[in-house]
Write an enzyme that holds these catalytic residues in place. Structure first.
Site, short mmCIF file in Angstrom:
data_model
loop_
_atom_site.label_atom_id
_atom_site.label_comp_id
_atom_site.label_asym_id
_atom_site.label_seq_id
_atom_site.Cartn_x
_atom_site.Cartn_y
_atom_site.Cartn_z
CG ASP A 52 -1.68 1.23 1.46
OD1 ASP A 52 -2.36 1.66 0.52
OD2 ASP A 52 -1.60 1.81 2.57
CG ASP A 54 -2.20 7.27 0.50
OD1 ASP A 54 -1.23 7.57 -0.21
OD2 ASP A 54 -3.38 7.52 0.18
CB THR A 159 -2.06 3.16 -4.01
OG1 THR A 159 -2.61 4.34 -3.42
CG2 THR A 159 -1.57 3.49 -5.41
CB ALA A 160 -7.42 4.13 -3.33
CE LYS A 204 -5.36 -0.17 -1.74
NZ LYS A 204 -4.53 0.28 -0.61
CG ASP A 227 -1.97 2.78 6.49
OD1 ASP A 227 -2.61 3.70 7.03
OD2 ASP A 227 -2.13 2.46 5.30
CG ASN A 230 -10.57 0.80 4.97
OD1 ASN A 230 -11.55 0.36 5.55
ND2 ASN A 230 -10.23 2.08 5.00
#
Length: 299
Positions: A52, A54, A159-160, A204, A227, A230
């Site tokens: 991920d 962020d 990542t989004a 994801k 982190d 979700n």
């Protein structure tokens, strides 16, 4: 006649045996090479690592570093910035993130780039990394990614955030590639629509599962780092999940499951209180930029 005082004893200094030294150095080098070869682990073509971004790779939220750059270039005004700030405070501090909120945020973000050339956002992403993100890379997580690379494994970001910024981060860190949210464009101009869906939560897991199958990887041999709670669907897909700078719920889940936990943050008390999540960091970035803009504009 005064007796002669004994002088300092003279010693014969032998010239260094350069041949012997060279031989010893060669033997040491050979021994080191043998040890290195003995300790080396053969690359596993079935293994890969997924990170991920962020608050896992980058301190804070990458989308807000991008948003600040967009604001500075006139993509949107202060009203839109304050609205994004309000939403992020609601999402992160009040725990109000849900599918409807995510959809609203998606529509809002797409509207900001509609009509802009793809090349403009790509150029902006490069500048944003240099100016606002390069010094925010977590050294510990960067080291984790490098370990996988040194093993001969491939490493992807998941990542989004927009694929444009994800690809820049991956390229600058020397990673294999990136998967991110893709905005549709026609003839090099953004349409304001998505290709597929926002790469968030279960999405994801789905995109990584497709990659695993396409590349002939073994999920049990793969690793994932995040982190956020979700990302439990993604973390649960692989054989080696790891919580990095985790939020409270992910930390609790990781400890219950016996997963490794790596926390590289400073001021963990604030982190445990939920004040240093990626969303809040991003919101504060937006807020600071908006306040600065208001002062520049005289209110």
């Amino acid at each position: 006649m005064t007796p002669r005082q004994p002088g300092p004893e003279r010693r014969t200094v032998r010239a260094p045996d350069l041949t012997l030294r060279s031989s010893l150095a060669g033997e040491a080098q050979a021994a080191a090479s043998e040890v290195e070869q003995a300790l080396a682990v053969a690359p596993d073509p079935r293994a890969a690592a997924f990170f991920d971004v962020d608050n896992t790779i980058v301190q804070g939220a990458s989308i807000y570093h991008l948003a600040r750059g967009m604001y500075d270039r006139g993509f949107f005004g202060r009203r839109e910035m304050w609205e994004a700030l309000r939403r992020q405070v609601s999402f992160r501090l009040l725990g109000a993130e849900n599918a409807g909120h995510v959809a609203d945020a998606r529509v809002s973000a797409l509207g900001l780039i509609a009509g802009h050339p793809v090349s403009e956002l790509q150029s902006l992403a490069e500048d944003v990394f240099d100016d606002g993100m390069a010094h925010r890379i977590w050294p510990g997580t960067r080291a984790l990614a490098q370990i996988h690379l040194d093993r001969g494994e491939r490493v992807w970001l998941v990542t989004a955030a927009p694929i444009e910024i994800a690809e820049v981060i991956a390229r600058r860190l020397g990673l294999t590639g990136a998967m991110g949210t893709v905005a549709e464009h026609v003839d090099g101009v953004y349409t304001g629509r998505l290709v597929g869906d926002l790469l968030h939560g279960p999405a994801k897991r789905d995109v990584v599962a497709e990659l695993v199958e396409a590349e002939g990887l073994d999920p049990a041999a793969c690793s994932a780092y995040s982190d956020s709670v979700n990302d439990l669907p993604l973390l649960g897909l692989v054989g080696h999940p790891c919580a990095v700078n985790p939020d409270r719920r992910l930390r609790r889940h990781a400890e219950e499951q016996g997963w490794p936990v790596r926390d590289y943050r400073v001021g963990r008390r604030a982190a445990r209180a939920g004040l240093t999540t990626a969303g809040v960091a991003g919101a504060l970035t937006l807020g600071a930029a908006a306040v600065a803009a208001r002062r520049r504009g005289g209110g």
